[in-house]
Design a protein around this motif. Structure first.
Motif, PDB file in Angstrom:
ATOM      1  N   GLY A  15       0.811  -1.212   0.000  1.00 48.90           N
ATOM      2  CA  GLY A  15       0.000   0.000   0.000  1.00 48.90           C
ATOM      3  C   GLY A  15       0.842   1.259   0.000  1.00 48.90           C
ATOM      4  O   GLY A  15       0.545   2.224  -0.714  1.00 48.90           O
ATOM      5  N   VAL A  16       1.904   1.268   0.795  1.00 50.07           N
ATOM      6  CA  VAL A  16       2.798   2.429   0.830  1.00 50.07           C
ATOM      7  C   VAL A  16       3.480   2.614  -0.524  1.00 50.07           C
ATOM      8  O   VAL A  16       3.552   3.732  -1.045  1.00 50.07           O
ATOM      9  CB  VAL A  16       3.840   2.286   1.967  1.00 50.07           C
ATOM     10  N   ALA A  17       3.965   1.528  -1.089  1.00 52.99           N
ATOM     11  CA  ALA A  17       4.654   1.618  -2.387  1.00 52.99           C
ATOM     12  C   ALA A  17       3.702   2.130  -3.468  1.00 52.99           C
ATOM     13  O   ALA A  17       4.057   3.023  -4.249  1.00 52.99           O
ATOM     14  CB  ALA A  17       5.222   0.260  -2.772  1.00 52.99           C
ATOM     15  N   VAL A  18       2.492   1.599  -3.525  1.00 50.61           N
ATOM     16  CA  VAL A  18       1.523   2.042  -4.534  1.00 50.61           C
ATOM     17  C   VAL A  18       1.141   3.495  -4.279  1.00 50.61           C
ATOM     18  O   VAL A  18       1.026   4.296  -5.209  1.00 50.61           O
ATOM     19  CB  VAL A  18       0.272   1.123  -4.529  1.00 50.61           C
ATOM     20  N   GLY A  19       0.968   3.870  -3.020  1.00 47.96           N
ATOM     21  CA  GLY A  19       0.624   5.244  -2.694  1.00 47.96           C
ATOM     22  C   GLY A  19       1.691   6.231  -3.119  1.00 47.96           C
ATOM     23  O   GLY A  19       1.392   7.316  -3.617  1.00 47.96           O
ATOM     24  N   ILE A  20       2.929   5.859  -2.945  1.00 44.69           N
ATOM     25  CA  ILE A  20       4.028   6.746  -3.350  1.00 44.69           C
ATOM     26  C   ILE A  20       4.111   6.836  -4.873  1.00 44.69           C
ATOM     27  O   ILE A  20       4.319   7.897  -5.431  1.00 44.69           O
ATOM     28  CB  ILE A  20       5.358   6.258  -2.743  1.00 44.69           C
ATOM     29  N   LEU A  21       3.905   5.709  -5.551  1.00 48.45           N
ATOM     30  CA  LEU A  21       3.994   5.712  -7.006  1.00 48.45           C
ATOM     31  C   LEU A  21       2.840   6.466  -7.667  1.00 48.45           C
ATOM     32  O   LEU A  21       2.999   7.048  -8.737  1.00 48.45           O
ATOM     33  CB  LEU A  21       4.031   4.272  -7.528  1.00 48.45           C
ATOM     34  N   ALA A  23       1.114   8.956  -6.230  1.00 40.24           N
ATOM     35  CA  ALA A  23       0.919  10.240  -5.552  1.00 40.24           C
ATOM     36  C   ALA A  23       0.765  11.360  -6.574  1.00 40.24           C
ATOM     37  O   ALA A  23       1.350  11.322  -7.643  1.00 40.24           O
ATOM     38  CB  ALA A  23       2.108  10.524  -4.643  1.00 40.24           C
ATOM     39  N   PRO A  24      -0.015  12.398  -6.229  1.00 38.84           N
ATOM     40  CA  PRO A  24      -0.227  13.500  -7.169  1.00 38.84           C
ATOM     41  C   PRO A  24       0.980  14.423  -7.324  1.00 38.84           C
ATOM     42  O   PRO A  24       1.007  15.262  -8.205  1.00 38.84           O
ATOM     43  CB  PRO A  24      -1.406  14.265  -6.562  1.00 38.84           C
ATOM     44  N   ARG A  25       1.981  14.279  -6.489  1.00 34.47           N
ATOM     45  CA  ARG A  25       3.189  15.111  -6.576  1.00 34.47           C
ATOM     46  C   ARG A  25       4.272  14.338  -7.328  1.00 34.47           C
ATOM     47  O   ARG A  25       4.251  13.119  -7.376  1.00 34.47           O
ATOM     48  CB  ARG A  25       3.726  15.410  -5.175  1.00 34.47           C
ATOM     49  N   PRO A  26       5.244  15.068  -7.840  1.00 34.67           N
ATOM     50  CA  PRO A  26       6.387  14.371  -8.452  1.00 34.67           C
ATOM     51  C   PRO A  26       7.147  13.550  -7.409  1.00 34.67           C
ATOM     52  O   PRO A  26       7.118  13.862  -6.210  1.00 34.67           O
ATOM     53  CB  PRO A  26       7.262  15.511  -8.979  1.00 34.67           C
ATOM     54  N   GLY A  27       7.790  12.508  -7.855  1.00 33.84           N
ATOM     55  CA  GLY A  27       8.494  11.606  -6.952  1.00 33.84           C
ATOM     56  C   GLY A  27       9.557  12.294  -6.111  1.00 33.84           C
ATOM     57  O   GLY A  27       9.723  12.001  -4.927  1.00 33.84           O
ATOM     58  N   GLU A  28      10.269  13.228  -6.702  1.00 36.55           N
ATOM     59  CA  GLU A  28      11.335  13.921  -5.970  1.00 36.55           C
ATOM     60  C   GLU A  28      10.757  14.722  -4.801  1.00 36.55           C
ATOM     61  O   GLU A  28      11.297  14.699  -3.698  1.00 36.55           O
ATOM     62  CB  GLU A  28      12.102  14.837  -6.917  1.00 36.55           C
ATOM     63  N   GLU A  29       9.645  15.412  -5.049  1.00 32.35           N
ATOM     64  CA  GLU A  29       9.017  16.201  -3.988  1.00 32.35           C
ATOM     65  C   GLU A  29       8.471  15.294  -2.889  1.00 32.35           C
ATOM     66  O   GLU A  29       8.598  15.583  -1.703  1.00 32.35           O
ATOM     67  CB  GLU A  29       7.887  17.046  -4.582  1.00 32.35           C
ATOM     68  N   THR A  30       7.874  14.174  -3.284  1.00 39.41           N
ATOM     69  CA  THR A  30       7.333  13.227  -2.311  1.00 39.41           C
ATOM     70  C   THR A  30       8.453  12.649  -1.453  1.00 39.41           C
ATOM     71  O   THR A  30       8.318  12.551  -0.233  1.00 39.41           O
ATOM     72  CB  THR A  30       6.580  12.092  -3.032  1.00 39.41           C
ATOM     73  N   LEU A  34       8.856  13.005   2.571  1.00 36.96           N
ATOM     74  CA  LEU A  34       8.996  11.828   3.432  1.00 36.96           C
ATOM     75  C   LEU A  34      10.264  11.915   4.274  1.00 36.96           C
ATOM     76  O   LEU A  34      10.249  11.607   5.478  1.00 36.96           O
ATOM     77  CB  LEU A  34       9.008  10.548   2.593  1.00 36.96           C
ATOM     78  N   MET A  35      11.360  12.335   3.664  1.00 38.17           N
ATOM     79  CA  MET A  35      12.615  12.444   4.408  1.00 38.17           C
ATOM     80  C   MET A  35      12.523  13.513   5.492  1.00 38.17           C
ATOM     81  O   MET A  35      13.058  13.348   6.591  1.00 38.17           O
ATOM     82  CB  MET A  35      13.791  12.731   3.472  1.00 38.17           C
ATOM     83  N   GLU A  36      11.818  14.630   5.214  1.00 35.75           N
ATOM     84  CA  GLU A  36      11.636  15.658   6.238  1.00 35.75           C
ATOM     85  C   GLU A  36      10.855  15.111   7.418  1.00 35.75           C
ATOM     86  O   GLU A  36      11.198  15.350   8.577  1.00 35.75           O
ATOM     87  CB  GLU A  36      10.902  16.870   5.652  1.00 35.75           C
ATOM     88  N   GLY A  40      12.316  14.566  11.103  1.00 41.49           N
ATOM     89  CA  GLY A  40      11.644  15.209  12.231  1.00 41.49           C
ATOM     90  C   GLY A  40      11.306  14.215  13.326  1.00 41.49           C
ATOM     91  O   GLY A  40      11.480  14.489  14.517  1.00 41.49           O
ATOM     92  N   ALA A  41      10.814  13.037  12.939  1.00 44.81           N
ATOM     93  CA  ALA A  41      10.487  12.007  13.921  1.00 44.81           C
ATOM     94  C   ALA A  41      11.748  11.521  14.635  1.00 44.81           C
ATOM     95  O   ALA A  41      11.757  11.339  15.858  1.00 44.81           O
ATOM     96  CB  ALA A  41       9.780  10.835  13.246  1.00 44.81           C
ATOM     97  N   ILE A  42      12.822  11.327  13.890  1.00 47.43           N
ATOM     98  CA  ILE A  42      14.081  10.883  14.494  1.00 47.43           C
ATOM     99  C   ILE A  42      14.609  11.943  15.449  1.00 47.43           C
ATOM    100  O   ILE A  42      15.072  11.627  16.551  1.00 47.43           O
ATOM    101  CB  ILE A  42      15.115  10.538  13.397  1.00 47.43           C
TER     102      ILE A  42
END
Length: 85
Positions: A15-21, A23-30, A34-36, A40-42
């Motif tokens: 589900g996560v993989a399909v959601g990322i693929l 997604a309405p945003r470009p992959g780089e922005e997504t 995600l990294m931000e 932040g959580a770390i």
């Protein structure tokens, strides 16, 4: 039990993989977003881990030097205050 857990984790990962693929945003922005969030959580986990421990003798005062003043207890209510004679 473990089979159910494996199926749940596999479904979540797909589900996560399909959601990322899809997604309405470009992959780089997504990926950047995600990294931000992950960073932040770390950071928040590391901040919590870096808090100094409270010594046992100060634990009852929640880490403060003195015990806070106690509030006065409310006056006891009459149980039959609503009933009228």
């Amino acid at each position: 039990m473990f089979a159910l857990l494996r199926v749940a984790l596999r479904s979540f990962s797909i589900g996560v993989a399909v959601g990322i693929l899809v997604a309405p945003r470009p992959g780089e922005e997504t990926r950047r977003m995600l990294m931000e969030r992950v960073n932040g959580a770390i950071d928040s986990i590391l901040e919590l881990a870096a808090l100094p421990p409270i010594r046992p003798e100060r634990a009852s005062t929640n880490g403060h030097n003195e015990r806070p003043a106690r509030r006065r207890a409310a006056a006891p209510r009459d149980q039959n205050a609503r009933s009228s004679s």
